[in-house]
Write a protein that holds these residues in place. Structure first.
Motif, PDB file in Angstrom:
ATOM      1  N   GLU A 202      15.320  62.388  16.562  1.00 20.00           N
ATOM      2  CA  GLU A 202      15.377  63.775  16.417  1.00 20.00           C
ATOM      3  C   GLU A 202      14.138  64.373  17.194  1.00 20.00           C
ATOM      4  N   GLY A 203      14.084  65.845  17.016  1.00 15.62           N
ATOM      5  CA  GLY A 203      12.708  66.384  17.460  1.00 15.62           C
ATOM      6  C   GLY A 203      12.564  66.359  18.974  1.00 15.62           C
ATOM      7  N   ASN A 204      11.341  65.732  19.398  1.00 18.30           N
ATOM      8  CA  ASN A 204      11.051  66.059  20.857  1.00 18.30           C
ATOM      9  C   ASN A 204      11.546  65.115  21.858  1.00 18.30           C
ATOM     10  N   GLY A 205      13.098  64.491  21.644  1.00 19.12           N
ATOM     11  CA  GLY A 205      13.712  63.703  22.354  1.00 19.12           C
ATOM     12  C   GLY A 205      13.775  63.941  23.961  1.00 19.12           C
ATOM     13  N   PRO A 206      14.365  63.248  24.749  1.00 17.32           N
ATOM     14  CA  PRO A 206      14.831  61.769  24.511  1.00 17.32           C
ATOM     15  C   PRO A 206      13.919  60.656  24.276  1.00 17.32           C
ATOM     16  N   ARG A 207      12.716  60.826  24.568  1.00 14.14           N
ATOM     17  CA  ARG A 207      11.722  60.045  24.582  1.00 14.14           C
ATOM     18  C   ARG A 207      10.565  60.089  23.408  1.00 14.14           C
ATOM     19  N   GLY A 208      10.099  61.208  23.291  1.00 20.54           N
ATOM     20  CA  GLY A 208       8.804  61.626  22.481  1.00 20.54           C
ATOM     21  C   GLY A 208       9.100  62.025  21.125  1.00 20.54           C
ATOM     22  N   GLY A 209      10.561  61.806  20.851  1.00 20.08           N
ATOM     23  CA  GLY A 209      10.804  62.341  19.364  1.00 20.08           C
ATOM     24  C   GLY A 209      10.605  61.496  18.202  1.00 20.08           C
ATOM     25  N   GLN A 210      11.053  61.590  16.886  1.00 20.09           N
ATOM     26  CA  GLN A 210      11.010  60.831  15.923  1.00 20.09           C
ATOM     27  C   GLN A 210      12.481  60.061  15.554  1.00 20.09           C
ATOM     28  N   PRO A 211      12.159  58.886  15.320  1.00 20.09           N
ATOM     29  CA  PRO A 211      13.317  57.992  14.958  1.00 20.09           C
ATOM     30  C   PRO A 211      13.917  58.626  13.630  1.00 20.09           C
ATOM     31  N   ARG A 212      15.185  58.565  13.559  1.00 20.99           N
ATOM     32  CA  ARG A 212      15.787  59.378  12.293  1.00 20.99           C
ATOM     33  C   ARG A 212      16.860  58.299  11.876  1.00 20.99           C
ATOM     34  N   HIS A 213      16.753  57.687  10.706  1.00 22.85           N
ATOM     35  CA  HIS A 213      17.993  56.801  10.192  1.00 22.85           C
ATOM     36  C   HIS A 213      19.110  57.786   9.867  1.00 22.85           C
ATOM     37  N   LEU A 214      20.284  57.432  10.324  1.00 20.88           N
ATOM     38  CA  LEU A 214      21.363  58.152  10.007  1.00 20.88           C
ATOM     39  C   LEU A 214      22.560  57.191   9.506  1.00 20.88           C
ATOM     40  N   GLY A 215      22.343  55.825  10.043  1.00 22.41           N
ATOM     41  CA  GLY A 215      23.668  54.800   9.549  1.00 22.41           C
ATOM     42  C   GLY A 215      24.757  55.211  10.193  1.00 22.41           C
ATOM     43  N   LEU A 216      24.741  55.595  11.413  1.00 21.73           N
ATOM     44  CA  LEU A 216      25.969  56.319  12.042  1.00 21.73           C
ATOM     45  C   LEU A 216      26.532  55.337  13.256  1.00 21.73           C
ATOM     46  N   VAL A 217      27.756  54.750  13.257  1.00 24.02           N
ATOM     47  CA  VAL A 217      28.037  54.416  14.575  1.00 24.02           C
ATOM     48  C   VAL A 217      29.556  55.160  15.054  1.00 24.02           C
ATOM     49  N   ALA A 218      29.812  55.702  16.058  1.00 25.06           N
ATOM     50  CA  ALA A 218      30.936  56.458  16.330  1.00 25.06           C
ATOM     51  C   ALA A 218      31.459  55.750  17.766  1.00 25.06           C
ATOM     52  N   ILE A 219      32.783  55.654  17.350  1.00 23.76           N
ATOM     53  CA  ILE A 219      33.579  55.029  18.755  1.00 23.76           C
ATOM     54  C   ILE A 219      34.490  56.053  19.043  1.00 23.76           C
ATOM     55  N   SER A 220      34.826  55.816  20.497  1.00 20.37           N
ATOM     56  CA  SER A 220      36.128  56.964  20.886  1.00 20.37           C
ATOM     57  C   SER A 220      36.397  56.625  22.277  1.00 20.37           C
ATOM     58  N   THR A 221      37.532  56.920  22.971  1.00 23.15           N
ATOM     59  CA  THR A 221      37.863  57.056  24.071  1.00 23.15           C
ATOM     60  C   THR A 221      37.798  58.521  24.535  1.00 23.15           C
ATOM     61  N   ASP A 222      37.434  59.431  23.743  1.00 26.18           N
ATOM     62  CA  ASP A 222      37.148  60.635  24.119  1.00 26.18           C
ATOM     63  C   ASP A 222      35.588  60.995  24.078  1.00 26.18           C
ATOM     64  N   PRO A 223      34.900  61.098  25.007  1.00 23.13           N
ATOM     65  CA  PRO A 223      33.473  61.626  24.749  1.00 23.13           C
ATOM     66  C   PRO A 223      33.003  62.854  24.268  1.00 23.13           C
TER      67      PRO A 223
END
Ligand code: SF4
Ligand code: SF4
Length: 377
Positions: A202-223
């Motif tokens: 989160e924050g200043n992504g996609p390289r300079g942001g902060q890691p944020r634990h969400l515990g999420l995996v999402a799978i789909s055939t529809d992006p």
């Protein structure tokens, strides 16, 4: 689906369950050659949450190999070579252990998409086109230009090296850039998307942001459905994400809750999420003109964090660079009149020293209003 940690056994179980709900094996034919496309933006270790975690890569690969497909993997990093970035990101070990070779991301070949709304020809990594299908393994992160990077944005790395910069030059408007990404997905037709949001950025992504634990995996055939559903979990309005709005319009996928069927467990954390984006604007569609300087977020350098490495200068697609840099040991300085606001500099800064400043933040920018696009280009 909930997966609190990058534990191999748990990930394997979560991915197997999710894939079975989508048809699993039926999505593939034994003997097919499938490209695994993780997010390998830059040479950062897994704990920085810049790249797809190696255990997500491993679990996805094990399941697909069990389906009988032959795997290769690759991406075109924003900076650094694929072998170096893959090693630093921790992917080389599982790749070696599972016998997964690196695909050719140095050469490019044309891929024509006559029905595309905006971009009818892409130069794609030869290793992608040599495969029968693609499985996308995006990392969930904030993004300066697109606000978030997930399933739709991940395929930009199928375009090799410097060719990516040409799109930033040609398509400085975020709506046009998002339409290009949608066209790219329609042309590549990834088979499946497995998003790593166990630790997001989160924050200043996609390289300079902060890691944020969400515990999420999402799978789909529809992006589009995947990105839109994840945004709702995070408290981000899908209407403010250009790739979701345009992806829905173009038929790449569905963004409205009534059109999306959620299978299995998919819920947000118990507490209210305050997921921080790279800047507060709801839209970046303001075009060049007299309001541009005051309405469109501009990159600024934090002098206390800058290490004067010059990466921001060299990755700027404007030639000569829109950053003036006398040389090593000097701070770069922006020429905002020439800056396209593509945010490649903010994206690639290894120190997180560049952030996006909105001179007049708030609701002035409103929601995304996709522009009419002429066929062709
Ligand atoms: S990339 Fe970042 S650390 Fe390097 S010169 Fe630019 S602002 Fe400074
Ligand atoms: S200075 Fe940064 S935001 Fe501006 S054009 Fe160059 S890379 Fe893009």
């Amino acid at each position: 689906m909930t997966c609190e940690e990058y534990k191999p056994e748990r990930l394997l179980a979560v991915l197997e369950e999710g894939l079975n709900l989508l048809g699993g094996r039926e999505l593939f034919h034994p003997g097919e050659k499938i490209l695994l496309k993780p997010n390998l933006l830059a040479a950062d270790p897994p704990e920085r949450a810049v790249t797809t975690h190696p255990e997500v890569f491993r679990a996805a690969a094990q399941i697909l190999q069990d389906y009988g497909v032959k795997l290769v993997f690759g991406d075109s990093p924003g900076i650094g070579s694929l072998p170096r970035v893959a090693r630093k990101a921790g992917l080389l070990d599982p790749a070696r252990e599972l016998g997964i070779e690196m695909a050719d991301f140095a050469q490019a070949q044309p891929l024509h998409s006559p029905e595309a709304a905006q971009n009818r020809t892409f130069m794609i990594a030869a290793g992608v086109l040599a495969c029968d299908g693609l499985v996308s393994l995006p990392k969930l992160k904030t993004h300066g230009l697109m606000r978030m990077t997930g399933a739709v944005k991940n395929q930009f790395g199928c375009i090799p090296g410097l060719l990516k910069g040409e799109f930033h030059l040609k398509l400085p408007d975020p709506g046009d850039f998002a339409r290009m990404l949608v066209d790219l997905n329609l042309a590549l037709k990834p088979r499946l998307y497995i998003l790593d949001g166990i630790v997001a950025m989160e924050g200043n992504g996609p390289r300079g942001g902060q890691p944020r634990h969400l515990g999420l995996v999402a799978i789909s055939t529809d992006p589009v459905a995947l990105d839109a559903s994840v945004c709702r979990l995070l408290g981000l309005e899908p209407e403010t994400i250009p790739t979701i709005v345009i992806g829905n319009e173009a038929g790449l996928g569905h963004s409205q809750p009534e059109d999306i069927e959620i299978l299995g467990e998919f819920r947000g954390p118990a507490e209210k999420l305050d997921f921080k984006t790279a800047h507060p604007s709801g839209s970046l569609t303001v075009q060049a003109g007299r309001f541009r300087q005051s309405l469109v977020p501009r990159p600024v350098i934090d002098k206390t964090r800058c290490r004067c490495c010059g990466i921001c200068v060299s990755c700027c697609p404007v030639k000569p660079s829109a950053l003036n840099w006398p040389g090593p040991a000097s701070l770069p300085a922006y020429d905002y009149q020439r800056c396209l606001r593509c945010y490649c500099c903010q994206e690639m800064c290894p120190e997180g020293a560049i952030s996006l400043y909105v001179p007049l933040p708030g609701r002035i920018l409103g929601g995304l209003r996709p522009r009419e696009v002429k066929k062709g280009s």
